[in-house]
Motif scaffolding. Structure first.
Motif, PDB file in Angstrom:
ATOM      1  N   ASP A 116       7.792  10.350   6.805  1.00 11.57           N
ATOM      2  CA  ASP A 116       6.422  10.652   7.221  1.00 11.57           C
ATOM      3  C   ASP A 116       6.243   9.944   8.565  1.00 11.57           C
ATOM      4  O   ASP A 116       6.200   8.712   8.629  1.00 11.57           O
ATOM      5  N   GLU A 117       6.173  10.720   9.617  1.00 10.08           N
ATOM      6  CA  GLU A 117       6.158  10.150  10.972  1.00 10.08           C
ATOM      7  C   GLU A 117       5.016   9.158  11.179  1.00 10.08           C
ATOM      8  O   GLU A 117       5.201   8.115  11.808  1.00 10.08           O
ATOM      9  N   ASP A 118       3.848   9.455  10.630  1.00 11.97           N
ATOM     10  CA  ASP A 118       2.706   8.560  10.810  1.00 11.97           C
ATOM     11  C   ASP A 118       2.948   7.209  10.131  1.00 11.97           C
ATOM     12  O   ASP A 118       2.677   6.155  10.712  1.00 11.97           O
ATOM     13  N   ILE A 119       3.437   7.250   8.908  1.00 14.41           N
ATOM     14  CA  ILE A 119       3.725   5.996   8.192  1.00 14.41           C
ATOM     15  C   ILE A 119       4.853   5.241   8.893  1.00 14.41           C
ATOM     16  O   ILE A 119       4.763   4.022   9.102  1.00 14.41           O
ATOM     17  N   ASP A 120       5.908   5.957   9.270  1.00 13.23           N
ATOM     18  CA  ASP A 120       7.027   5.307   9.956  1.00 13.23           C
ATOM     19  C   ASP A 120       6.573   4.654  11.263  1.00 13.23           C
ATOM     20  O   ASP A 120       7.006   3.536  11.589  1.00 13.23           O
ATOM     21  N   ASN A 121       5.701   5.334  12.014  1.00  8.88           N
ATOM     22  CA  ASN A 121       5.187   4.763  13.262  1.00  8.88           C
ATOM     23  C   ASN A 121       4.356   3.505  13.002  1.00  8.88           C
ATOM     24  O   ASN A 121       4.435   2.528  13.756  1.00  8.88           O
ATOM     25  N   SER A 153       0.829  -1.205   0.000  1.00 12.00           N
ATOM     26  CA  SER A 153       0.000   0.000   0.000  1.00 12.00           C
ATOM     27  C   SER A 153       0.863   1.255   0.000  1.00 12.00           C
ATOM     28  O   SER A 153       0.572   2.217  -0.733  1.00 12.00           O
ATOM     29  N   ILE A 154       1.903   1.251   0.802  1.00 10.16           N
ATOM     30  CA  ILE A 154       2.806   2.406   0.813  1.00 10.16           C
ATOM     31  C   ILE A 154       3.429   2.589  -0.572  1.00 10.16           C
ATOM     32  O   ILE A 154       3.508   3.712  -1.084  1.00 10.16           O
ATOM     33  N   GLU A 155       3.834   1.478  -1.181  1.00 14.38           N
ATOM     34  CA  GLU A 155       4.432   1.549  -2.525  1.00 14.38           C
ATOM     35  C   GLU A 155       3.469   2.192  -3.526  1.00 14.38           C
ATOM     36  O   GLU A 155       3.863   3.028  -4.338  1.00 14.38           O
ATOM     37  N   HIS A 156       2.184   1.805  -3.453  1.00 17.20           N
ATOM     38  CA  HIS A 156       1.203   2.313  -4.423  1.00 17.20           C
ATOM     39  C   HIS A 156       0.726   3.740  -4.116  1.00 17.20           C
ATOM     40  O   HIS A 156       0.559   4.540  -5.035  1.00 17.20           O
ATOM     41  N   PHE A 157       0.501   4.035  -2.848  1.00 19.89           N
ATOM     42  CA  PHE A 157      -0.115   5.307  -2.493  1.00 19.89           C
ATOM     43  C   PHE A 157       0.885   6.396  -2.112  1.00 19.89           C
ATOM     44  O   PHE A 157       0.560   7.582  -2.178  1.00 19.89           O
ATOM     45  N   TYR A 158       2.073   5.997  -1.724  1.00 18.88           N
ATOM     46  CA  TYR A 158       3.129   6.933  -1.330  1.00 18.88           C
ATOM     47  C   TYR A 158       4.463   6.484  -1.932  1.00 18.88           C
ATOM     48  O   TYR A 158       5.410   6.174  -1.209  1.00 18.88           O
ATOM     49  N   PRO A 159       4.536   6.409  -3.259  1.00 19.51           N
ATOM     50  CA  PRO A 159       5.733   5.820  -3.883  1.00 19.51           C
ATOM     51  C   PRO A 159       7.039   6.535  -3.522  1.00 19.51           C
ATOM     52  O   PRO A 159       8.065   5.876  -3.318  1.00 19.51           O
ATOM     53  N   ILE A 203       4.690   1.463  10.402  1.00 18.07           N
ATOM     54  CA  ILE A 203       5.644   0.415  10.004  1.00 18.07           C
ATOM     55  C   ILE A 203       6.322  -0.169  11.238  1.00 18.07           C
ATOM     56  O   ILE A 203       6.427  -1.388  11.386  1.00 18.07           O
ATOM     57  N   LEU A 204       6.764   0.708  12.114  1.00 14.57           N
ATOM     58  CA  LEU A 204       7.441   0.263  13.329  1.00 14.57           C
ATOM     59  C   LEU A 204       6.516  -0.592  14.194  1.00 14.57           C
ATOM     60  O   LEU A 204       6.925  -1.653  14.702  1.00 14.57           O
ATOM     61  N   ALA A 205       5.280  -0.180  14.357  1.00 10.62           N
ATOM     62  CA  ALA A 205       4.328  -0.919  15.188  1.00 10.62           C
ATOM     63  C   ALA A 205       4.040  -2.301  14.600  1.00 10.62           C
ATOM     64  O   ALA A 205       4.004  -3.300  15.332  1.00 10.62           O
ATOM     65  N   ILE A 206       3.840  -2.360  13.291  1.00 12.72           N
ATOM     66  CA  ILE A 206       3.573  -3.655  12.650  1.00 12.72           C
ATOM     67  C   ILE A 206       4.793  -4.561  12.775  1.00 12.72           C
ATOM     68  O   ILE A 206       4.669  -5.756  13.083  1.00 12.72           O
ATOM     69  N   ASN A 207       5.988  -4.006  12.543  1.00 11.68           N
ATOM     70  CA  ASN A 207       7.212  -4.806  12.672  1.00 11.68           C
ATOM     71  C   ASN A 207       7.397  -5.320  14.101  1.00 11.68           C
ATOM     72  O   ASN A 207       7.784  -6.474  14.303  1.00 11.68           O
ATOM     73  N   LYS A 208       7.124  -4.458  15.090  1.00  8.99           N
ATOM     74  CA  LYS A 208       7.253  -4.882  16.494  1.00  8.99           C
ATOM     75  C   LYS A 208       6.255  -5.989  16.816  1.00  8.99           C
ATOM     76  O   LYS A 208       6.594  -6.960  17.496  1.00  8.99           O
ATOM     77  N   ALA A 209       5.030  -5.855  16.333  1.00  7.61           N
ATOM     78  CA  ALA A 209       4.014  -6.880  16.574  1.00  7.61           C
ATOM     79  C   ALA A 209       4.414  -8.199  15.918  1.00  7.61           C
ATOM     80  O   ALA A 209       4.297  -9.270  16.528  1.00  7.61           O
ATOM     81  N   GLU A 210       4.917  -8.118  14.701  1.00  7.00           N
ATOM     82  CA  GLU A 210       5.349  -9.336  14.002  1.00  7.00           C
ATOM     83  C   GLU A 210       6.499 -10.008  14.751  1.00  7.00           C
ATOM     84  O   GLU A 210       6.502 -11.226  14.944  1.00  7.00           O
ATOM     85  N   ASP A 211       7.473  -9.217  15.195  1.00  3.57           N
ATOM     86  CA  ASP A 211       8.608  -9.768  15.938  1.00  3.57           C
ATOM     87  C   ASP A 211       8.163 -10.386  17.268  1.00  3.57           C
ATOM     88  O   ASP A 211       8.630 -11.455  17.653  1.00  3.57           O
ATOM     89  N   ALA A 212       7.252  -9.711  17.970  1.00  2.31           N
ATOM     90  CA  ALA A 212       6.768 -10.219  19.260  1.00  2.31           C
ATOM     91  C   ALA A 212       6.014 -11.533  19.075  1.00  2.31           C
ATOM     92  O   ALA A 212       6.192 -12.478  19.855  1.00  2.31           O
ATOM     93  N   ASN A 257       7.691   8.161  -0.728  1.00  2.09           N
ATOM     94  CA  ASN A 257       7.994   7.782   0.652  1.00  2.09           C
ATOM     95  C   ASN A 257       8.512   6.345   0.713  1.00  2.09           C
ATOM     96  O   ASN A 257       9.455   6.039   1.450  1.00  2.09           O
ATOM     97  N   TRP A 258       7.894   5.463  -0.045  1.00  3.15           N
ATOM     98  CA  TRP A 258       8.299   4.051  -0.073  1.00  3.15           C
ATOM     99  C   TRP A 258       9.731   3.926  -0.580  1.00  3.15           C
ATOM    100  O   TRP A 258      10.523   3.176  -0.030  1.00  3.15           O
ATOM    101  N   PHE A 259      10.047   4.692  -1.617  1.00  2.00           N
ATOM    102  CA  PHE A 259      11.411   4.682  -2.157  1.00  2.00           C
ATOM    103  C   PHE A 259      12.403   5.183  -1.110  1.00  2.00           C
ATOM    104  O   PHE A 259      13.528   4.697  -1.019  1.00  2.00           O
ATOM    105  N   GLY A 260      11.964   6.116  -0.280  1.00  2.00           N
ATOM    106  CA  GLY A 260      12.823   6.655   0.770  1.00  2.00           C
ATOM    107  C   GLY A 260      13.276   5.597   1.771  1.00  2.00           C
ATOM    108  O   GLY A 260      14.351   5.714   2.360  1.00  2.00           O
TER     109      GLY A 260
END
Length: 184
Positions: A86-91, A66-72, A93-102, A74-77
């Motif tokens: 983009d603090e909201d997107i980064d947050n 979704s980030i790739e399609h809607f915020y290309p 991403i971080l939350a999903i990654n933390k949940a996946e790791d946990a 930012n995604w490239f960044g």
């Protein structure tokens, strides 16, 4: 699986307050019913953790798309600087990654317990308990060394391939069926 005194007291309180019947005493693996219950709970926990981790992993992948399609830009960044800027997107991403790791940590822990209890079940020769999960006519198909190899190398794949409905007994029954299916 092993319950401390403090946990036992909390479980008893929970049971009395909510009218529930969670187990508050340790398992006796020499008792058929206890061993059956332990196998069911350990297996169902593992099956649940595989399902939850799979869902959060799929979410992580879908969110990245979704980030790739809607915020290309930012995604490239992310590949350039490790951030979308983009603090909201980064947050998110971080939350999903933390949940996946946990969930992966919980999955790994549950996998060890499930592997150990199924190995124990077959090495203990408690045939009544084994027959509770596996049909008599398929028992002769099971080679212990191959069983160990399957449990060590294919246990997650077994769960991914089996039917899942979230029911403890069904999860264990379907796991046992899928495990025995590896011998056919």
């Amino acid at each position: 699986m092993f319950i401390s005194k403090e946990q036992r007291e909390k479980i008893k309180l929970l049971n009395s307050l909510l009218g529930m019947n969670h187990r508050s005493k340790p398992f006796d693996f020499n008792n058929t019913e206890d061993l059956i219950e332990a196998v069911e709970l350990v297996t169902a926990e593992f099956v649940d953790m595989v399902q939850y981790w799979g869902k959060i992993s799929d979410l992580n992948s879908s969110f990245d798309e979704s980030i790739e399609h809607f915020y290309p830009a930012n995604w490239f960044g992310i590949s350039q600087s490790g951030t979308t800027n983009d603090e909201d997107i980064d947050n998110a991403i971080l939350a999903i990654n933390k949940a996946e790791d946990a969930l992966r940590v919980l999955l790994d822990r549950a996998e060890i317990k499930c592997n150990e209890i199924w190995k124990y079940l077959f090495t203990s020769k408690q045939n009544e308990v084994i027959r509770h999960f596996i049909e008599e006519e398929t028992l002769n198909l099971i080679d212990i060394q191959l069983l160990y190899k399957i449990l060590d190398n294919e246990i997650v794949e077994i769960v991914i391939e089996m039917d899942y409905d979230g029911n403890i007994q069904n999860s264990t029954r379907n796991f046992a069926k899928a495990l025995v299916g590896r011998f056919k």
